[in-house]
Design a protein around this motif. Structure first.
Motif, PDB file in Angstrom:
ATOM      1  N   VAL A 245    -143.967  54.648 -96.174  1.00 44.79           N
ATOM      2  CA  VAL A 245    -142.805  55.051 -95.382  1.00 44.79           C
ATOM      3  C   VAL A 245    -141.539  54.508 -96.028  1.00 44.79           C
ATOM      4  CG1 VAL A 245    -141.706  55.014 -93.112  1.00 44.79           C
ATOM      5  CG2 VAL A 245    -144.208  55.017 -93.278  1.00 44.79           C
ATOM      6  N   LEU A 246    -140.603  55.400 -96.303  1.00 49.86           N
ATOM      7  CA  LEU A 246    -139.309  55.028 -96.881  1.00 49.86           C
ATOM      8  C   LEU A 246    -138.205  55.370 -95.892  1.00 49.86           C
ATOM      9  CD1 LEU A 246    -137.968  55.499-100.460  1.00 49.86           C
ATOM     10  CD2 LEU A 246    -136.625  56.386 -98.554  1.00 49.86           C
ATOM     11  N   ALA A 247    -137.294  54.442 -95.695  1.00 47.53           N
ATOM     12  CA  ALA A 247    -136.147  54.677 -94.810  1.00 47.53           C
ATOM     13  C   ALA A 247    -134.917  54.989 -95.651  1.00 47.53           C
ATOM     14  CB  ALA A 247    -135.894  53.459 -93.930  1.00 47.53           C
ATOM     15  N   GLU A 248    -134.229  56.062 -95.300  1.00 45.08           N
ATOM     16  CA  GLU A 248    -132.998  56.445 -95.987  1.00 45.08           C
ATOM     17  C   GLU A 248    -131.787  55.935 -95.219  1.00 45.08           C
ATOM     18  OE1 GLU A 248    -133.356  60.595 -98.039  1.00 45.08           O
ATOM     19  OE2 GLU A 248    -134.167  60.798 -96.016  1.00 45.08           O
ATOM     20  N   GLY A 249    -130.687  55.740 -95.928  1.00 44.43           N
ATOM     21  CA  GLY A 249    -129.415  55.456 -95.280  1.00 44.43           C
ATOM     22  C   GLY A 249    -129.149  54.003 -94.951  1.00 44.43           C
ATOM     23  N   ALA A 250    -129.830  53.065 -95.590  1.00 44.15           N
ATOM     24  CA  ALA A 250    -129.566  51.646 -95.325  1.00 44.15           C
ATOM     25  C   ALA A 250    -128.211  51.263 -95.919  1.00 44.15           C
ATOM     26  CB  ALA A 250    -130.668  50.787 -95.936  1.00 44.15           C
ATOM     27  N   GLU A 251    -127.320  50.756 -95.074  1.00 46.29           N
ATOM     28  CA  GLU A 251    -125.964  50.429 -95.514  1.00 46.29           C
ATOM     29  C   GLU A 251    -125.598  48.967 -95.336  1.00 46.29           C
ATOM     30  OE1 GLU A 251    -123.233  53.052 -93.617  1.00 46.29           O
ATOM     31  OE2 GLU A 251    -124.005  54.858 -94.622  1.00 46.29           O
ATOM     32  N   THR A 252    -126.401  48.217 -94.577  1.00 46.02           N
ATOM     33  CA  THR A 252    -126.081  46.813 -94.325  1.00 46.02           C
ATOM     34  C   THR A 252    -127.310  45.934 -94.513  1.00 46.02           C
ATOM     35  OG1 THR A 252    -126.641  46.874 -91.958  1.00 46.02           O
ATOM     36  CG2 THR A 252    -124.397  47.549 -92.581  1.00 46.02           C
ATOM     37  N   LEU A 253    -127.062  44.639 -94.703  1.00 47.50           N
ATOM     38  CA  LEU A 253    -128.157  43.680 -94.829  1.00 47.50           C
ATOM     39  C   LEU A 253    -128.961  43.618 -93.532  1.00 47.50           C
ATOM     40  CD1 LEU A 253    -129.663  41.458 -96.353  1.00 47.50           C
ATOM     41  CD2 LEU A 253    -127.919  39.829 -95.551  1.00 47.50           C
ATOM     42  N   GLU A 254    -128.274  43.755 -92.394  1.00 48.06           N
ATOM     43  CA  GLU A 254    -128.967  43.726 -91.104  1.00 48.06           C
ATOM     44  C   GLU A 254    -129.976  44.863 -90.992  1.00 48.06           C
ATOM     45  OE1 GLU A 254    -125.270  41.458 -90.826  1.00 48.06           O
ATOM     46  OE2 GLU A 254    -125.692  43.508 -91.486  1.00 48.06           O
ATOM     47  N   GLN A 255    -129.595  46.031 -91.492  1.00 49.85           N
ATOM     48  CA  GLN A 255    -130.512  47.167 -91.450  1.00 49.85           C
ATOM     49  C   GLN A 255    -131.705  46.944 -92.363  1.00 49.85           C
ATOM     50  OE1 GLN A 255    -127.796  50.330 -92.476  1.00 49.85           O
ATOM     51  NE2 GLN A 255    -127.259  50.741 -90.347  1.00 49.85           N
ATOM     52  N   VAL A 256    -131.466  46.389 -93.526  1.00 45.46           N
ATOM     53  CA  VAL A 256    -132.554  46.099 -94.460  1.00 45.46           C
ATOM     54  C   VAL A 256    -133.518  45.089 -93.853  1.00 45.46           C
ATOM     55  CG1 VAL A 256    -133.137  45.103 -96.705  1.00 45.46           C
ATOM     56  CG2 VAL A 256    -131.179  46.649 -96.498  1.00 45.46           C
TER      57      VAL A 256
END
Length: 292
Positions: A245-256
Motif C-alpha cells: 500500500v502506497l499513500a500519495e500526497g504526503a506533504e508534512t512530517l506529521e502525515q508521514v
C-alpha cells in the motif's frame, strides 16, 4: 428537449450540458473564443506529438519501513516552445478525444524505461518506475506486444516496471483483468491508482492481478487534524489481500509519521519532492545518496 436558434446554433449546441431536461444555450462571443482556443490547441497537440515536445518528470517513492527510495512515478508534461510547461490536466483529455493518447502513452513508457535504466546504472540502484496506463491503452490490441518491444529495446528488466491503472479503466472487467494477468505474467508490477476516490468494488480486488494499492491523496488532506479510520482500514484491507500500500500526497512530517503508525508500506508526495525533470531528479538522487 434542446431548442436551438440562430446562425451560431451549432456552436451553442456543443456546449449544452448532456442532461434530459430542457436547456437553453444562447450563443455569445465567449463560446467562439473557447472554440477557437480548443481548435488551436488541437493543432498544437498534433504538432507536439510529431515534434516530441513532451518531457517526463519524476516523483520519488520511498519505503516507510527502511526510509530508502524504492522507485519513482513518471509524469508527462508538455514542454511547449512558447507557453512553457503545460500540465497533463490541460491536454490528456483532449489527446483522448483526438485518438493521440496511445501514441503519447507509448512515448512516455519508452522514455521512462530508457531513463530508469540510465538512473540505475548511474547510481547503482534498483529503482522501479511507475507509468500510468490509460483506459484506451489498456484496451489496445497491441498493448502487450508494444510493452515487450519497449522492454527489449530499452533493456529495462520487467520487474522494474510498474504500470498504474485506475478503477475507471476497468469498464470491461473481464477483458481488462485478462490483459492485466498477461502483463503480470511478463514479470511487470501493476498498481491500482487513486484507490478510494471512485466507486470501489471490493469484490474485484480479489480477482485483479495487481501488486499494490495507491491511496488517493484526498485521504491525507485533513491529517493530522482529524483521525482517519478509513485510511487505516484501506491499509489493513490491502495487507489482507497481500498487497503493498502506497499513500500519495504526503506533504508534512506529521502525515508521514501517521502513515508509519498505521503501517502503510510506501509513500510519495511533496514532503520528499515535487515531480522533477530528469536532470533535476538525478541531482536530487545524488544529493540524497551523499546524505545517506
Amino acid at each position: 428537449m434542446i431548442v436551438l436558434y440562430g446562425k451560431n446554433a451549432n456552436l451553442a449546441k456543443i456546449h449544452v450540458p448532456p442532461v434530459n431536461d430542457i436547456r437553453v444555450m444562447v450563443y455569445n462571443s465567449k463560446l467562439l473564443t473557447e472554440s477557437n482556443e480548443k481548435r488551436d490547441i488541437e493543432l498544437e497537440l498534433h504538432h507536439a506529438v510529431i515534434a516530441e515536445q513532451f518531457e517526463v518528470f519524476y516523483q520519488p517513492q520511498l519505503s516507510l519501513i527502511s526510509g530508502k527510495h524504492i522507485g519513482m512515478e513518471a509524469l508527462i508534461r508538455w514542454n511547449h516552445p512558447t507557453k512553457g510547461i503545460i500540465s497533463p490536466l490541460k491536454f490528456i483529455q483532449l489527446a483522448e478525444e483526438l485518438h493521440l493518447i496511445n501514441q503519447i502513452g507509448l512515448w512516455v513508457l519508452k522514455k521512462a524505461c530508457t531513463q530508469t535504466v540510465e538512473i540505475n546504472e548511474l547510481f547503482g540502484l534498483d529503482l522501479r518506475v511507475s507509468v500510468n496506463l490509460s483506459s484506451v491503452q489498456l484496451q489496445h490490441p497491441r498493448l502487450l506486444q508494444d510493452i515487450k518491444e519497449i522492454l527489449k529495446e530499452t533493456g529495462l528488466e520487467p520487474r522494474l516496471l510498474d504500470l498504474e491503472i485506475t478503477e475507471g479503466s476497468l469498464f470491461n472487467f473481464e477483458k481488462s483483468s485478462q490483459i492485466l494477468e498477461d502483463i503480470k505474467n511478463l514479470g511487470i508490477h501493476i498498481s491500482l491508482d487513486d484507490f478510494g476516490a471512485g466507486y470501489s468494488s471490493l469484490s474485484y480486488l480479489k480477482k485483479l492481478s495487481i501488486h499494490r494499492l495507491k491511496i488517493d491523496r484526498i485521504f491525507l488532506l485533513n491529517i493530522p487534524k482529524e483521525e482517519d479510520t478509513l485510511m487505516t482500514s484501506i491499509v489493513t484491507l490491502g495487507h489482507n489481500l497481500n498487497l503493498k500500500v502506497l499513500a500519495e500526497g504526503a506533504e508534512t512530517l506529521e502525515q508521514v509519521n501517521f502513515l508509519k503508525t498505521i503501517q502503510c508500506d510506501e509513500v510519495q508526495g511533496y514532503y520528499f519532492s515535487k515531480p522533477l525533470p530528469y536532470s533535476e531528479f538525478t541531482a536530487y538522487l545524488d544529493k540524497y545518496l551523499n546524505i545517506d
